[in-house]
Design an enzyme around this catalytic site. Structure first.
Site, PDB file in Angstrom:
ATOM      1  N   ASP A 175       0.880  -1.170   0.000  1.00  0.00           N
ATOM      2  CA  ASP A 175       0.000   0.000   0.000  1.00  0.00           C
ATOM      3  C   ASP A 175       0.915   1.217   0.000  1.00  0.00           C
ATOM      4  O   ASP A 175       1.606   1.462   0.985  1.00  0.00           O
ATOM      5  CB  ASP A 175      -0.887  -0.004   1.243  1.00  0.00           C
ATOM      6  CG  ASP A 175      -1.738   1.262   1.372  1.00  0.00           C
ATOM      7  OD1 ASP A 175      -1.688   2.124   0.467  1.00  0.00           O
ATOM      8  OD2 ASP A 175      -2.432   1.386   2.384  1.00  0.00           O
ATOM      9  N   ARG A 218       0.459   4.200   0.435  1.00  0.00           N
ATOM     10  CA  ARG A 218       0.173   5.216   1.472  1.00  0.00           C
ATOM     11  C   ARG A 218       0.637   4.770   2.848  1.00  0.00           C
ATOM     12  O   ARG A 218       0.588   5.544   3.797  1.00  0.00           O
ATOM     13  CB  ARG A 218      -1.319   5.528   1.505  1.00  0.00           C
ATOM     14  CG  ARG A 218      -1.778   6.272   0.247  1.00  0.00           C
ATOM     15  CD  ARG A 218      -3.270   6.467   0.276  1.00  0.00           C
ATOM     16  NE  ARG A 218      -3.934   5.169   0.333  1.00  0.00           N
ATOM     17  CZ  ARG A 218      -4.758   4.689  -0.571  1.00  0.00           C
ATOM     18  NH1 ARG A 218      -5.073   5.425  -1.607  1.00  0.00           N
ATOM     19  NH2 ARG A 218      -5.305   3.514  -0.455  1.00  0.00           N
ATOM     20  N   CYS A 219       1.061   3.519   2.972  1.00  0.00           N
ATOM     21  CA  CYS A 219       1.465   2.948   4.257  1.00  0.00           C
ATOM     22  C   CYS A 219       2.978   3.099   4.435  1.00  0.00           C
ATOM     23  O   CYS A 219       3.754   2.596   3.628  1.00  0.00           O
ATOM     24  CB  CYS A 219       1.057   1.474   4.298  1.00  0.00           C
ATOM     25  SG  CYS A 219       1.717   0.549   5.686  1.00  0.00           S
ATOM     26  N   SER A 220       3.385   3.795   5.486  1.00  0.00           N
ATOM     27  CA  SER A 220       4.817   4.028   5.699  1.00  0.00           C
ATOM     28  C   SER A 220       5.565   2.713   5.908  1.00  0.00           C
ATOM     29  O   SER A 220       6.711   2.570   5.459  1.00  0.00           O
ATOM     30  CB  SER A 220       5.044   4.974   6.880  1.00  0.00           C
ATOM     31  OG  SER A 220       4.530   4.412   8.073  1.00  0.00           O
ATOM     32  N   ARG A 223       6.225   1.202   2.483  1.00  0.00           N
ATOM     33  CA  ARG A 223       7.313   1.900   1.796  1.00  0.00           C
ATOM     34  C   ARG A 223       8.668   1.540   2.408  1.00  0.00           C
ATOM     35  O   ARG A 223       9.650   1.359   1.691  1.00  0.00           O
ATOM     36  CB  ARG A 223       7.082   3.414   1.837  1.00  0.00           C
ATOM     37  CG  ARG A 223       5.880   3.859   1.008  1.00  0.00           C
ATOM     38  CD  ARG A 223       5.813   5.363   0.851  1.00  0.00           C
ATOM     39  NE  ARG A 223       5.929   6.099   2.087  1.00  0.00           N
ATOM     40  CZ  ARG A 223       4.908   6.465   2.865  1.00  0.00           C
ATOM     41  NH1 ARG A 223       3.674   6.152   2.524  1.00  0.00           N
ATOM     42  NH2 ARG A 223       5.121   7.153   3.969  1.00  0.00           N
TER      43      ARG A 223
END
Length: 123
Positions: free
Chosen positions: A10, A12-14, A17
């Protein structure tokens, strides 16, 4: 030929990333499975659980709003929870890394060392 490594990702998920960054630092370029855009089927989730060696509740984010709204709990039957995870992928705990017939929920992201130990390439 399937990828050596698949990352359920995802952007948007730190944590997602960070896992991607750690994998690349180890010389691993994973196939990105954007599970929010392409929700997993119940069968895919079942196969993932077999790799994890864990019950369905291990994949659920109990603190997620949708989990609460759907009135899911530790007592929710496995098949019902798998259907909910498939229909509402935001409930899935993430990131998930699959490689070499094994899988793990990479929380914290450094857990990827269990599948990809750091090596001498500077990772």
């Amino acid at each position: 030929m399937p990828a050596d490594c698949v990352l359920w990702f995802d952007p948007r998920c730190s944590a997602s990333r960070r896992v991607l960054e750690l994998l690349r630092a180890r010389g691993v370029e994973p196939e990105l499975r954007r599970f929010l855009e392409e929700p997993p089927t119940v069968a895919e989730l079942g196969a993932l659980l077999a790799l994890l060696g864990a019950p369905p509740h291990a994949l659920a984010r109990a603190d997620a709003d949708e989990y609460q709204a759907l009135r899911l709990s530790e007592r929710t039957p496995a098949e019902e929870l798998l259907r909910a995870l498939s229909q509402h992928p935001r409930i899935l705990d993430r990131p998930i890394v699959i490689s070499g017939g094994r899988a793990l929920v990479a929380r914290p992201p450094e857990r990827i060392g269990e599948l990809f130990p750091p090596d001498s390439r500077g990772g």
